[in-house]
Design a protein around this motif. Structure first.
Motif, short mmCIF file in Angstrom:
data_model
loop_
_atom_site.label_atom_id
_atom_site.label_comp_id
_atom_site.label_asym_id
_atom_site.label_seq_id
_atom_site.Cartn_x
_atom_site.Cartn_y
_atom_site.Cartn_z
N PHE A 53 0.84 -1.21 0.00
CA PHE A 53 0.00 0.00 0.00
C PHE A 53 0.87 1.25 0.00
CE2 PHE A 53 -1.86 3.34 2.74
CZ PHE A 53 -2.86 3.78 1.87
N ASP A 54 1.86 1.28 0.88
CA ASP A 54 2.73 2.46 0.97
C ASP A 54 3.40 2.75 -0.38
OD1 ASP A 54 2.06 2.72 3.60
OD2 ASP A 54 3.93 1.85 4.38
N GLU A 55 3.87 1.67 -1.01
CA GLU A 55 4.58 1.88 -2.28
C GLU A 55 3.64 2.41 -3.37
OE1 GLU A 55 7.08 -1.44 -3.39
OE2 GLU A 55 7.43 -0.60 -5.39
N ILE A 56 2.44 1.85 -3.42
CA ILE A 56 1.49 2.32 -4.43
C ILE A 56 1.06 3.76 -4.12
CG2 ILE A 56 -0.83 1.96 -5.40
CD1 ILE A 56 -0.36 -1.05 -5.01
N LEU A 57 0.75 4.03 -2.85
CA LEU A 57 0.30 5.38 -2.48
C LEU A 57 1.38 6.42 -2.79
CD1 LEU A 57 -1.84 7.27 -1.26
CD2 LEU A 57 -0.82 6.84 0.99
N GLU A 58 2.63 6.03 -2.54
CA GLU A 58 3.73 6.98 -2.83
C GLU A 58 3.70 7.38 -4.30
OE1 GLU A 58 8.43 7.28 -1.60
OE2 GLU A 58 7.68 5.43 -2.35
N TYR A 59 3.44 6.40 -5.16
CA TYR A 59 3.36 6.71 -6.59
C TYR A 59 2.10 7.53 -6.91
CZ TYR A 59 3.20 6.35 -11.59
OH TYR A 59 3.15 6.68 -12.92
N VAL A 60 0.98 7.10 -6.35
CA VAL A 60 -0.31 7.78 -6.63
C VAL A 60 -0.26 9.24 -6.18
CG1 VAL A 60 -2.78 7.78 -6.02
CG2 VAL A 60 -1.67 5.65 -6.69
N GLN A 61 0.48 9.51 -5.11
CA GLN A 61 0.60 10.90 -4.61
C GLN A 61 1.30 11.81 -5.61
OE1 GLN A 61 -1.08 12.03 -2.30
NE2 GLN A 61 -0.63 11.27 -0.25
N THR A 62 2.07 11.23 -6.52
CA THR A 62 2.78 12.07 -7.49
C THR A 62 1.92 12.43 -8.70
OG1 THR A 62 3.62 10.22 -8.81
CG2 THR A 62 4.97 10.89 -6.90
N LEU A 63 0.77 11.76 -8.85
CA LEU A 63 0.00 11.91 -10.09
C LEU A 63 -0.72 13.25 -10.18
CD1 LEU A 63 -1.79 8.42 -10.30
CD2 LEU A 63 0.25 9.17 -11.55
N GLU A 64 -0.68 13.81 -11.38
CA GLU A 64 -1.55 14.94 -11.69
C GLU A 64 -2.92 14.36 -12.00
OE1 GLU A 64 -0.43 17.15 -15.20
OE2 GLU A 64 -0.53 19.01 -14.06
N ILE A 65 -4.00 15.03 -11.57
CA ILE A 65 -5.31 14.41 -11.77
C ILE A 65 -6.29 15.34 -12.48
CG2 ILE A 65 -5.06 12.82 -9.84
CD1 ILE A 65 -6.56 14.47 -8.05
N ILE A 66 -7.25 14.71 -13.15
CA ILE A 66 -8.39 15.42 -13.73
C ILE A 66 -9.54 15.28 -12.74
CG2 ILE A 66 -10.08 15.50 -15.63
CD1 ILE A 66 -7.34 16.13 -16.70
N ASP A 67 -10.10 16.42 -12.38
CA ASP A 67 -11.19 16.47 -11.41
C ASP A 67 -12.49 16.62 -12.22
OD1 ASP A 67 -13.07 17.38 -9.59
OD2 ASP A 67 -11.83 18.99 -8.78
N THR A 68 -13.31 15.57 -12.21
CA THR A 68 -14.45 15.52 -13.15
C THR A 68 -15.63 16.40 -12.76
OG1 THR A 68 -15.47 13.65 -12.01
CG2 THR A 68 -13.90 13.12 -13.78
N ASN A 102 0.21 0.67 -10.47
CA ASN A 102 0.55 2.07 -10.73
C ASN A 102 -0.01 2.54 -12.06
OD1 ASN A 102 1.89 2.12 -8.33
ND2 ASN A 102 3.95 1.97 -9.20
N ARG A 103 0.12 1.65 -13.05
CA ARG A 103 -0.38 1.98 -14.40
C ARG A 103 -1.90 2.23 -14.36
NH1 ARG A 103 -1.02 4.43 -18.01
NH2 ARG A 103 -1.82 3.72 -19.99
N ILE A 104 -2.63 1.39 -13.64
CA ILE A 104 -4.09 1.56 -13.54
C ILE A 104 -4.41 2.87 -12.83
CG2 ILE A 104 -6.19 0.62 -12.47
CD1 ILE A 104 -5.08 -2.19 -13.04
N SER A 105 -3.62 3.24 -11.83
CA SER A 105 -3.90 4.50 -11.12
C SER A 105 -3.78 5.69 -12.08
CB SER A 105 -2.98 4.66 -9.91
OG SER A 105 -1.65 4.90 -10.30
N GLU A 106 -2.83 5.63 -13.01
CA GLU A 106 -2.70 6.72 -14.00
C GLU A 106 -3.96 6.82 -14.85
OE1 GLU A 106 0.62 5.45 -16.34
OE2 GLU A 106 2.11 5.89 -14.77
N MET A 107 -4.49 5.65 -15.21
CA MET A 107 -5.71 5.64 -16.04
C MET A 107 -6.89 6.23 -15.27
SD MET A 107 -5.26 1.83 -17.65
CE MET A 107 -6.60 1.89 -18.84
N LEU A 108 -7.06 5.76 -14.03
CA LEU A 108 -8.24 6.18 -13.26
C LEU A 108 -8.24 7.68 -12.97
CD1 LEU A 108 -8.52 3.34 -10.55
CD2 LEU A 108 -9.60 3.44 -12.78
N PHE A 109 -7.07 8.22 -12.69
CA PHE A 109 -7.01 9.63 -12.27
C PHE A 109 -6.82 10.61 -13.43
CE2 PHE A 109 -6.07 7.92 -7.97
CZ PHE A 109 -6.97 8.70 -7.25
N PHE A 110 -6.33 10.12 -14.57
CA PHE A 110 -6.02 11.09 -15.63
C PHE A 110 -6.46 10.64 -17.02
CE2 PHE A 110 -3.67 13.83 -18.42
CZ PHE A 110 -3.54 15.02 -17.72
#
Ligand SMILES: [Zn+2]
Length: 438
Positions: A5-20, A416-424
């Motif tokens: 979880f920590d490793e994934i969250l660390e990556y997800v925290q770096t993502l730029e996101i689209i706010d729908t 991590n790849r899926i998190s990029e899809m979901l957020f952006f």
């Protein structure tokens, strides 16, 4: 588990996101300045939990009256705040004040310090701090309404600060006009004098095209606040007959409000008409489904499966299903699985119920293609809430993905790849934002 979880969250925290989805002021200088922290933070959401917990609506009015001393109001609200402190709404605010103002918890000991820090945030630059620096939001899709009730207020002013926002055009007033003023408004906006139903339809099409020409990126309907989501087929003749009723109030003096309630067949016809336009322009429409904000409403009106005939009849329209349909998120799974033109939007969801959001994601990853889900929309009327909400969204997505890694469904790189899809990437594709967000 927690290391993954920590490793994934660390990556997800770096993502730029689209706010729908947001309801923020279209420009920072339009923020309400005559306010304080209780008045602003209790505009919506947590205020409903407090009332649900027993705060009388009349007392609530006093709590948000910033002319009354702050501590006096805190004392009134404190027992209900305490009872609500574990809801997603309260947790989002706590996360916000921790990061934005360095205050650990909202309570009697901290409320005055929080208020003085909050009042300083009314100076310019706070939008940039919250939305860009702290939340890493590329753009938010803005449904600009100056009041809480999504149905009552219709704002045709499409200008918004392009540094933060892109506009979404709310079609509800065209489907559900409520007064003679609305008709006058449509005439002004379209430049067409409305004498009959045919004029009305011509004006409606022109108004939507006008919105698109002024950079609206999608359409939105929130009528599940006011009627069931089932839009049956009505004939032009039936709709015209009900439309003509509108003119019956015309004879009344202009000093009287010319209010009316358009008939269901008129509304049904207009929704089909609007979707016909959306289909030929390759548009996405955001539909409010599930829980209605406020105190008391008909939940079954918002069941997303009531939209099924529209999904079938308008394959060229993309339907973005808001709020993950909560509490119909399992129904939404099947709709998104079965229809290529139906997408899941988690706006508002992470603060309605963090647990339901995580569980829904666990389920969807099992049964819905991951390119069909948008993970975040703040859905706030005030900017501070957005920070806490996006943090909860990042945590919830990371928890669900970590669970899938733990279960051996995927590795961390894929998570991590899926998190990029979901957020952006997904919202960019679903709302056709390519070329519109640079
Ligand atoms: Zn909303």
């Amino acid at each position: 588990m927690s290391e993954i979880f920590d490793e994934i969250l660390e990556y997800v925290q770096t993502l730029e996101i689209i706010d729908t989805h947001e309801h923020l002021p279209a420009f920072e200088n339009l923020r309400e300045k005559d306010t304080d922290v209780l008045k602003e933070y209790l505009t919506h959401y947590l205020s409903c939990d407090l009332i649900s917990a027993g705060l009388h609506p009349e007392e609530y009015e006093k709590v948000i009256n910033h002319r009354i001393p702050l501590m006096e109001r805190w004392k009134k609200v404190e027992p209900y705040w305490e009872a609500s402190q574990h809801t997603g709404y309260a947790r989002a605010l706590e996360l916000s004040v921790r990061e934005l103002y360095g205050i650990e918890r909202i309570c009697g000991e901290t409320i005055e310090e929080l208020n003085s820090k909050f009042l300083k945030s009314l100076n310019p630059g706070h939008f940039n701090k919250v939305l860009k620096q702290k939340s890493k939001i590329k753009v938010s899709m803005l449904h600009d309404i100056p009041k809480v009730n999504e149905l009552i207020v219709f704002d045709s002013n499409l200008a918004c600060d392009q540094e933060f926002f892109r506009n979404v055009y709310p079609v509800d007033r065209l489907i559900f006009p409520q007064s003679g003023d609305d008709i006058l408004h449509f005439e002004r906006e379209s430049g067409i004098r409305i004498h009959n139903f045919t004029d009305y339809l011509t004006a409606a099409e022109k108004i939507i095209d006008n919105a698109l020409a002024h950079d609206a990126v999608a359409l939105k309907s929130a009528l599940a606040y006011a009627r069931p989501l089932e839009y049956e087929r009505a004939t032009h003749f039936e709709a015209e007959q009900e439309f003509n009723e509108i003119f019956k109030s015309k004879h009344m003096g202009s000093y009287l409000p010319q209010l009316f309630m358009p008939g269901k067949k008129f509304q049904d016809y207009m929704m089909h008409f609007v979707l016909g336009i959306a289909g030929t322009r390759n548009l996405t429409i955001q539909f409010h489904t599930g829980i209605q904000e406020g105190t008391g409403n008909y939940l079954p009106h918002s069941d997303p499966s009531l939209l099924t005939n529209l999904f079938l009849e308008y394959p060229d329209v993309d339907f973005d299903i808001f709020h993950m349909g909560y509490p119909y998120q399992d129904v939404v799974s099947v709709l998104a699985k079965n229809f290529p033109n139906v997408y899941i939007d988690m706006c508002w969801a992470h603060i309605i119920s963090p647990t339901a959001s995580i569980n829904a994601l666990l389920n969807w990853i099992d049964c819905v293609p991951v390119n069909k889900i948008s993970a975040f929309g703040g859905d706030y009327l005030f900017v501070d809430g957005v920070y806490g909400h996006q943090l909860m969204a990042r945590e919830n997505v990371s928890k669900a993905l970590a669970q899938k890694v733990e279960d051996g469904v995927m590795d961390i790189a894929r998570a991590n790849r899926i998190s990029e899809m979901l957020f952006f990437e997904n919202p960019v594709r679903i709302f056709k934002l390519q070329g519109k967000i640079e």
